[in-house]
Write an enzyme that holds these catalytic residues in place. Structure first.
Site, short mmCIF file in Angstrom:
data_model
loop_
_atom_site.label_atom_id
_atom_site.label_comp_id
_atom_site.label_asym_id
_atom_site.label_seq_id
_atom_site.Cartn_x
_atom_site.Cartn_y
_atom_site.Cartn_z
N GLU A 312 47.26 53.19 44.35
CA GLU A 312 47.34 53.65 42.77
C GLU A 312 47.62 55.09 42.50
OE1 GLU A 312 43.75 51.57 41.13
OE2 GLU A 312 44.66 49.77 41.07
N ASP A 386 41.71 41.67 42.46
CA ASP A 386 40.95 42.94 41.77
C ASP A 386 39.66 42.65 41.08
OD1 ASP A 386 40.17 45.67 41.46
OD2 ASP A 386 41.67 45.94 39.95
N GLU A 414 34.19 45.38 34.91
CA GLU A 414 35.44 45.91 34.66
C GLU A 414 35.90 44.68 33.67
OE1 GLU A 414 37.89 47.77 37.52
OE2 GLU A 414 39.65 47.45 36.31
C1 GCV Z 1 38.78 53.50 40.78
C2 GCV Z 1 41.11 48.81 39.80
C3 GCV Z 1 40.42 49.42 38.79
C4 GCV Z 1 40.75 50.99 38.78
C5 GCV Z 1 39.80 51.58 40.15
C6 GCV Z 1 40.54 50.76 41.13
C7 GCV Z 1 40.07 50.85 42.74
O1 GCV Z 1 42.57 48.95 39.77
O2 GCV Z 1 41.04 49.19 37.42
O3 GCV Z 1 40.12 51.82 37.88
O4 GCV Z 1 40.00 52.74 40.53
O5 GCV Z 1 40.54 49.34 41.16
O6 GCV Z 1 39.16 50.35 42.95
O7 GCV Z 1 40.44 51.92 43.45
#
Ligand code: GCV
Length: 721
Positions: A312, A386, A414
């Protein structure tokens, strides 16, 4: 007369303020309420068996252990117990590490001690010199502290303390919270306020919260905390911040908690003045070695680094044509001389990889098995996408026999309604831990991979992405405290039953009254399936609105990366719905062992709860209960909504067992959850109906808004984004 009225009014106001503040404290006190024991029989057992405390040991940890016993027992037994530093009298509670006990006591516990590990404890009813005592001991002071909390929990849950013969050790080495806390105190995916870490006031100002945080964690056996977000900021590694980290480490140390940091891979460039962060570059490796040396100088028990690399948008070794092994091993070499570890995350997927996102982490990491240094542990999320309300277990569990693998759960919600929805997560955690990987035949559960028993792992770990912030009640929802608690208890022992954990938590947090416990426990246990029903039934996933992930967004299709769009995951069309990951599709099933592959690959044997995760099936597909898929899916959404209504009914009957403030908070939150469950049902069904072209079956309420209305909703300031 007027004067008396005024005085009376003032008195009433003062009383109101006092009672309000004690309610507020109840929210803050988590599961460490130490309420008075009301059952007179059990209370008299306690008061006769414990007449005083004998505290042996001088370390800060020993002092904390004795102080906690005093606090807990004096409050629960409403009796001031005398604390002595020498064994005398009888019916005392003797607390101290093995080496601090007198020779007679050492002899009595000698064989028990051989059964525990360095962090374990023994709680034993003993008779020495004709006097009865209860001893809480361990090889080290931290074990004694864990023993003290375990003993207090017995009392909090009204268990007998006669003839005790308990030996317990944590089954996992690293039991860690991951804070996704930024240096500006915002929290990525945080729904309980701002970060606890007040970087501006540190190192000189030690907030009482830090101590209470450490205490709460120690009480459930958590022994590590990663203070910073995995989307890391290199500044945390500068001297200015490291002295603040040191201050926190000093607070947490006596509670057995080590501090870890996230390492931004490009830090040598960003704060080190180097031209590259290439892990094969000697100057880069030396920079990290030097950084580690400086950290360990001020924090000798620093735990190590957690790294999100090439995921990411985070920098990593691949930016320099290197791989995960190169990156992890370079950092591992820097911390190895000091006993540090590197937790290297396997949460990777790329927009340049056309492969099913669910397959990418396995494809990238499995070939590296056996190639990491001894002090590297690969941190794997529970599922391959996720942190969804439900995901099949990640195929990497059990697939890397020569590499320590640690679990990453998400405690913060989340994708599960933020801190507004009551969802008891240990149900989800247990479902994953109990899953059978078949890597070494039947019974090769994920729990056995995580506790290292399957392959004799060199060391083991489990991480939970924290749901803690500076809200008065820590977690935003009073019941979200149970998820922090439950994570800690499962980190200590992944074989514990989630129902037992709910029972403990409720008793420690609210009441021992069975009329309260029974219905509320049932409500907690069902709450996970409830959220799955009204959000993502039958294996649907990642259909939350994008970015903030608040509410439904199955229609989103316009984001630059395909796998960020919900349409990528549900693939609804006129023919049906679901992601074909079987061999007719992306063949993600082949990443599992043949037994599991066969189970998931065949639409007839695939568990219905995972159906649309692995298969694209027609709207008329017949479910096991005889319903068509469309009807079954619609009814699941309705069931979820009905279940929230039922949660409300249960909670509304608990008023007399709960303090007014928490009662009201949960009541209001459940009302929001009910509204949002209906939102989920209506928005998703209206959207999918465009493809199924079918009427809603009998029993499903008609939506009160149009699809266009739901699609028009925008939440620019949704928290945690
Ligand atoms: C910290 C998901 C979340 C992100 C998070 C990522 C991760 O994509 O939406 O906010 O980033 O996981 O675990 O690195």
């Amino acid at each position: 007369m007027r004067h008396t009225k005024k005085t009376l009014l003032a008195f009433v106001i003062v009383l109101f303020i006092i009672s309000c503040s004690s309610w507020a404290q109840k929210d803050y006190k988590l599961w460490l309420q130490y309420d008075k024991i009301t059952n007179s029989k059990i209370r008299s057992e306690y008061t006769t068996s414990i007449t005083g405390i004998v505290g042996l040991g001088n370390s800060e940890t020993s002092k904390i252990a004795v102080k906690e016993l005093e606090l807990g027992l004096n409050s629960m037994l409403e009796k001031k117990l005398e604390v002595k530093s020498k064994l005398e009298g009888q019916n005392t509670l003797v607390v101290g590490a093995q080496s601090a006990l007198n020779p007679e006591l050492q002899k009595v516990v000698a064989s028990d001690i051989t059964q525990i590990n360095e962090e374990g404890f023994v709680i034993k009813s003993v008779t020495v010199n004709n006097a009865k005592h209860i001893v809480i001991t361990g090889k080290n002071d931290v074990g004694v502290l864990y023993g003290v909390y375990s003993f207090l929990r017995r009392i909090q849950t009204n268990k007998s303390i006669k003839n005790l013969e308990i030996t317990e050790s944590p089954k996992i080495n690293l039991r860690i919270l991951n804070h996704w806390d930024n240096l500006d105190r915002t929290i990525e995916r945080g729904y309980a306020g701002f970060s606890l870490w007040n970087w501006q006031k540190l190192p000189d100002f030690i907030d009482q919260r830090y101590i209470d945080y450490a205490r709460a964690n120690a009480s459930i056996g958590i022994n590590g905390t990663v203070l910073t977000n995995v989307n890391a900021n290199a500044l945390i590694l500068t001297p200015q911040y490291l002295e603040k980290v040191e201050a926190l480490a000093n607070v947490f140390r006596p509670y057995g908690i080590k501090v870890y940091l996230t390492a931004r891979f490009s830090a040598p460039v960003e704060i080190g003045g180097l031209k590259t962060a290439d892990p094969k570059d000697t100057a880069v490796a030396n920079w990290w070695k030097d950084k580690a040396k400086k950290i360990y100088k001020i924090i000798p028990d620093f735990g190590g680094f957690l790294v999100k690399a090439n995921s990411e948008g985070q920098p990593g070794p691949q930016n320099y044509g290197r791989n995960h092994v190169d990156g992890a091993n370079m950092l591992a070499d820097a911390v190895a001389p000091f006993g540090g570890v590197i937790m290297w995350r396997a949460f990777v997927y790329s927009e340049h990889d056309a492969n099913d996102r669910a397959k990418q982490a396995y494809a990238e990491f499995q070939p590296y098995d056996g190639k990491f240094r001894d002090n590297v542990i690969v941190q794997v999320k529970n599922g391959a996408i996720d942190f969804q309300p439900r995901e099949p277990f990640h195929p990497l569990f059990g697939a890397m026999q020569k590499t320590p693998i640690m679990m990453e759960f998400q405690i913060t919600q989340e994708y599960l309604g933020f801190s507004t929805h009551l969802v008891y997560l240990p149900q989800l955690f247990k479902e994953v831990l109990d899953s059978d990987t078949y890597q070494k035949g039947k019974g090769s559960t994920v729990a056995k991979v995580v506790d290292g028993s399957l392959y004799n792992a060199k060391f083991t770990g489990i991480a939970g992405v924290s749901n803690i912030g500076n809200d008065l009640n820590w977690t935003g929802h009073p019941f979200a405290q149970a998820n922090w608690y439950g994570f800690g208890r499962l980190a200590w022992n992944p074989y514990l039953d989630s129902e037992t954990i709910a029972d403990e938590w409720l008793k420690c947090t609210f009441s021992n009254d069975e009329n309260f416990i029974k219905p509320v426990k049932e409500m907690m246990i069902k709450s996970r399936e409830t959220v799955v029903n009204y959000m993502t039934p039958l294996g649907l996933h990642h259909i939350m609105d994008t970015g903030h992930h608040y509410g439904p967004g199955p229609w989103v299709a316009n984001l630059s990366r395909p796998e960020w769009n919900p349409v990528y995951y549900h693939k609804a069309d006129k023919n049906g719905i679901g992601f074909d990951r079987s061999k007719t599709g992306t063949n993600a099933t082949s990443q599992y062992t043949p037994e599991i592959e066969k189970l998931f690959d065949n639409v007839a044997t695939c568990p219905e709860k995972d159906l649309l995760w692995f298969h694209h099936v027609s709207w008329d597909y017949k479910l096991k209960n005889g319903q068509t898929l469309w009807n079954g899916l619609s009814l699941k959404y309705q069931e979820g909504v009905d279940q929230v209504k039922e949660m409300q009914n249960i909670w509304n009957k608990t008023e007399k067992y709960v303090d007014g403030e928490r009662f009201k908070e949960v009541q209001m939150l459940l009302e929001i959850q009910y509204k949002e469950a209906k939102w989920w049902r209506d928005a998703c069904l209206l959207y999918f109906q465009q493809y199924s072209g079918k009427e809603l079956p009998a029993g499903v309420e008609k939506p009160t808004q149009t699809l266009e209305y739901f699609q028009s909703l925008k939440f620019p300031f949704a928290p945690g984004n």
